[in-house]
Scaffold this motif. Structure first.
Motif, PDB file in Angstrom:
ATOM      1  N   TYR A  43      -9.186  -3.328   0.206  1.00  0.00           N
ATOM      2  CA  TYR A  43      -8.378  -2.568  -0.751  1.00  0.00           C
ATOM      3  C   TYR A  43      -9.258  -1.497  -1.369  1.00  0.00           C
ATOM      4  O   TYR A  43     -10.363  -1.777  -1.823  1.00  0.00           O
ATOM      5  N   ASP A  44      -8.768  -0.252  -1.345  1.00  0.00           N
ATOM      6  CA  ASP A  44      -9.569   0.859  -1.854  1.00  0.00           C
ATOM      7  C   ASP A  44      -8.838   1.586  -2.975  1.00  0.00           C
ATOM      8  O   ASP A  44      -7.697   2.007  -2.811  1.00  0.00           O
ATOM      9  N   THR A  45      -9.523   1.729  -4.111  1.00  0.00           N
ATOM     10  CA  THR A  45      -9.006   2.519  -5.223  1.00  0.00           C
ATOM     11  C   THR A  45      -9.981   3.638  -5.579  1.00  0.00           C
ATOM     12  O   THR A  45      -9.888   4.225  -6.655  1.00  0.00           O
ATOM     13  N   ASN A  46     -10.917   3.930  -4.673  1.00  0.00           N
ATOM     14  CA  ASN A  46     -11.984   4.892  -4.959  1.00  0.00           C
ATOM     15  C   ASN A  46     -11.832   6.215  -4.215  1.00  0.00           C
ATOM     16  O   ASN A  46     -12.806   6.953  -4.061  1.00  0.00           O
ATOM     17  N   ASN A  47     -10.624   6.491  -3.730  1.00  0.00           N
ATOM     18  CA  ASN A  47     -10.302   7.796  -3.118  1.00  0.00           C
ATOM     19  C   ASN A  47     -11.068   8.092  -1.841  1.00  0.00           C
ATOM     20  O   ASN A  47     -11.288   9.252  -1.495  1.00  0.00           O
TER      21      ASN A  47
END
Length: 312
Positions: free
Chosen positions: A189-193
């Motif tokens: 899961y990526d929330t760092n663009n």
């Protein structure tokens, strides 16, 4: 042969597979409880194709050099905004990723449906200098400059632009990512663009933390291996978008405590607040509960996936 026989009922138009009685029961439960991902409010897309990675993917040293060559602070700021961190398929792990310090020169071809124009390379002189003249690429090979990006077919309006990508903005959203080919399925899961290269897929939409937990579960790992997962000649799995879209996932209901807890557990892993074996065990217990597995079926799945991971 008679002693090892098993009865199978092939009544649907789906691809058929011979399974033992316990496997038939597990498959029936997964498909009875779950809704295929293609019917969820999500979007699945593949990563960015550059047409010539040695030009458009750079390491941190080259990024710093390009930024240092900017003539004004304004140019440096807009150039830094155009260069995005990128993940490759090999960087993606189960519940996480190891960034290799690589960056994409995101000279995108615009978003015509939103009136966003293609990147004009003349607004980025330091990047243009690299693309024109070349040098040692991140791979260690020699990038020879403009002549190599000019002749590629996979490009945008100019040789400096990447091909059209209507979902470019999705890379700036929270997303599930996974590699297309590997020795096991692994979802992060990526929330760092981060952007991804074309060895990856991304999934955007609703309830991603919950979906992450179920996708990484033993049940879905088993289901993928015995039903519809393609294999390479060396046994690696090919986790394509069309395969993923068929996975039956239990519908999310915020009023069901076990489903909310699955999302919270996945969040605790991605936020690095983890004791992974302990949380993994809790996730597997909840997934088994949601699908309605017996203890015998849960043990079978555990044995199957443990053997699979030991062989990798």
């Amino acid at each position: 042969m008679q002693q090892q026989s098993v009865e199978c009922n092939f009544v649907s138009s789906d691809s058929w597979v011979i399974l033992s009685p316990i496997e038939q029961s597990i498959k029936r439960k997964i498909e009875a409880v779950g809704t295929p991902l293609k019917d969820w409010d999500i979007q699945i897309n593949y990563g960015i194709k550059t047409g010539f990675n040695d030009a458009f993917i750079i390491n941190t040293e080259k990024r710093d050099e390009i930024l240092a060559n900017c003539q004004t602070e304004e140019e440096r700021i807009r150039t830094a905004e155009l260069i995005r961190p990128i993940l490759r398929g090999r960087d993606v792990k189960r519940y996480g990723y190891d960034w290799a310090g690589l960056w994409l020169i995101n000279t995108h071809n615009g978003l015509k449906n939103k009136g966003i124009k293609p990147v004009d390379i003349n607004d980025y002189p330091a990047i243009k200098e690299w693309l024109d003249n070349g040098g040692i690429a991140y791979s260690g090979k020699m990038y020879k400059g403009f002549s190599q990006i000019e002749k590629r077919s996979d490009r945008g309006d100019t040789p400096y632009n990447l091909r059209n990508c209507a979902y470019m903005e999705d890379f700036s959203k929270p997303k599930i990512v996974w590699k297309i080919i590997g020795n096991q399925m692994a979802f992060a899961y990526d929330t760092n663009n981060y952007v991804m290269n074309n060895a990856c897929y991304i999934m955007t939409g609703n309830h991603l933390d919950y979906l992450l937990a179920v996708l990484n579960s033993q049940a879905i790992t088993w289901y993928s291996y015995v039903t519809n997962m393609n294999k390479t000649g060396v046994g690696d799995v090919q986790v394509g978008g069309q395969n993923i879209a068929t996975f039956p996932m239990p519908p999310y209901d915020a009023n069901k405590i076990e489903l909310v807890e699955l999302a919270e557990l996945a969040n605790s892993i991605t936020n690095k607040n983890i004791n992974l074996p302990f949380i993994d065990s809790k996730i597997e217990s909840l997934v088994s509960m949601v699908y309605g597995f017996t203890s015998e079926e849960t043990n079978f799945l555990h044995s199957f996936v443990s053997s699979l991971r030991k062989s990798i």
